[in-house]
Motif scaffolding. Structure first.
Motif, PDB file in Angstrom:
ATOM      1  N   TRP A  51      -8.874  -1.838  -2.076  1.00 19.42           N
ATOM      2  CA  TRP A  51      -7.485  -1.859  -1.573  1.00 19.42           C
ATOM      3  C   TRP A  51      -7.411  -2.243  -0.110  1.00 19.42           C
ATOM      4  CZ3 TRP A  51      -4.070  -2.013  -5.230  1.00 19.42           C
ATOM      5  CH2 TRP A  51      -4.391  -1.431  -6.481  1.00 19.42           C
ATOM      6  N   PHE A  52      -8.391  -1.817   0.647  1.00 18.20           N
ATOM      7  CA  PHE A  52      -8.354  -2.089   2.092  1.00 18.20           C
ATOM      8  C   PHE A  52      -8.326  -3.590   2.363  1.00 18.20           C
ATOM      9  CE2 PHE A  52     -10.399  -2.770   6.219  1.00 18.20           C
ATOM     10  CZ  PHE A  52      -9.569  -1.988   7.015  1.00 18.20           C
ATOM     11  N   HIS A  53      -9.038  -4.346   1.539  1.00 18.05           N
ATOM     12  CA  HIS A  53      -9.116  -5.782   1.763  1.00 18.05           C
ATOM     13  C   HIS A  53      -8.137  -6.596   0.911  1.00 18.05           C
ATOM     14  CE1 HIS A  53     -13.139  -4.677   3.479  1.00 18.05           C
ATOM     15  NE2 HIS A  53     -12.637  -5.460   4.412  1.00 18.05           N
ATOM     16  N   LEU A  54      -7.355  -5.919   0.111  1.00 17.22           N
ATOM     17  CA  LEU A  54      -6.413  -6.641  -0.751  1.00 17.22           C
ATOM     18  C   LEU A  54      -5.074  -6.847  -0.037  1.00 17.22           C
ATOM     19  CD1 LEU A  54      -6.624  -5.182  -4.392  1.00 17.22           C
ATOM     20  CD2 LEU A  54      -7.119  -7.514  -3.646  1.00 17.22           C
ATOM     21  N   ASP A  55      -4.573  -8.080  -0.065  1.00 17.61           N
ATOM     22  CA  ASP A  55      -3.235  -8.363   0.479  1.00 17.61           C
ATOM     23  C   ASP A  55      -2.182  -8.202  -0.605  1.00 17.61           C
ATOM     24  OD1 ASP A  55      -4.245  -9.095   2.998  1.00 17.61           O
ATOM     25  OD2 ASP A  55      -4.761 -11.068   2.216  1.00 17.61           O
ATOM     26  N   PHE A  56      -2.611  -8.440  -1.837  1.00 15.83           N
ATOM     27  CA  PHE A  56      -1.724  -8.263  -2.989  1.00 15.83           C
ATOM     28  C   PHE A  56      -2.607  -8.177  -4.216  1.00 15.83           C
ATOM     29  CE2 PHE A  56      -2.063 -12.829  -2.162  1.00 15.83           C
ATOM     30  CZ  PHE A  56      -2.482 -13.318  -3.389  1.00 15.83           C
TER      31      PHE A  56
END
Ligand SMILES: [Zn+2]
Length: 162
Positions: free
Chosen positions: A35-40
């Motif tokens: 989640w930390f690296h997800l933009d969407f």
């Protein structure tokens, strides 16, 4: 983005009816999402291949759209995804359409765009290629940011349609 539970994802859709939610399957690797690296979050329905989904954060609120994947055409030409702007072989970029939210959706209006058929835009701009000659890390960051912005803009257009 903030971590999303299955319930939050299911509640986030702005253009889904009961039937849509009934057939929706979550990404099989949701538990492993970084989640930390997800933009969407975007994924093709593992069971219903004609469906695709995208969840972004709009003003801090998880906001999702259901996309219908157009039946694959025999178009052999390469195409460019409107979200990540990656050039793909013809059958890997496909028209996806989202029924608009609210009143417009009840009138069966929709918004369509060409997108990576496997919903891999987020990964494409990160791993697609090593830096090209004369390209800088900042260019890659810009591409990543632009991709996230275009996906948010698309979801906002679906949500705010009327
Ligand atoms: Zn793409």
């Amino acid at each position: 983005m903030q971590e999303l539970t299955a319930d939050v994802i299911r509640a986030s859709f702005v253009n889904a009816d009961e039937r849509d939610l009934e057939i929706l399957d979550l990404p099989p690797d949701l538990m492993l999402a970084d989640w930390f690296h997800l933009d969407f979050l975007a994924w093709r329905d593992p069971a219903t291949r004609s469906r695709c989904y995208a969840v972004v954060e709009l003003d801090g609120e998880p906001t999702g759209v259901v996309l219908r994947v157009a039946a694959s055409s025999s178009r052999a030409r390469n195409g460019i995804c409107n979200i990540c702007r990656t050039m793909q072989p013809g059958n890997q970029v496909t028209m996806m359409s989202a029924r608009k939210g609210g009143e417009a959706g009840r009138r069966e209006e929709s918004i369509g765009t060409y997108m990576c058929a496997d919903a891999s835009c987020h990964q494409n701009v990160r791993i697609a290629h090593p830096l090209a000659p004369g390209e800088f890390r900042a260019d890659v960051d810009f591409r990543i940011d632009s991709t996230a912005r275009r996906m948010r803009d698309f979801v906002r257009r679906v949500r705010d349609a009327d």
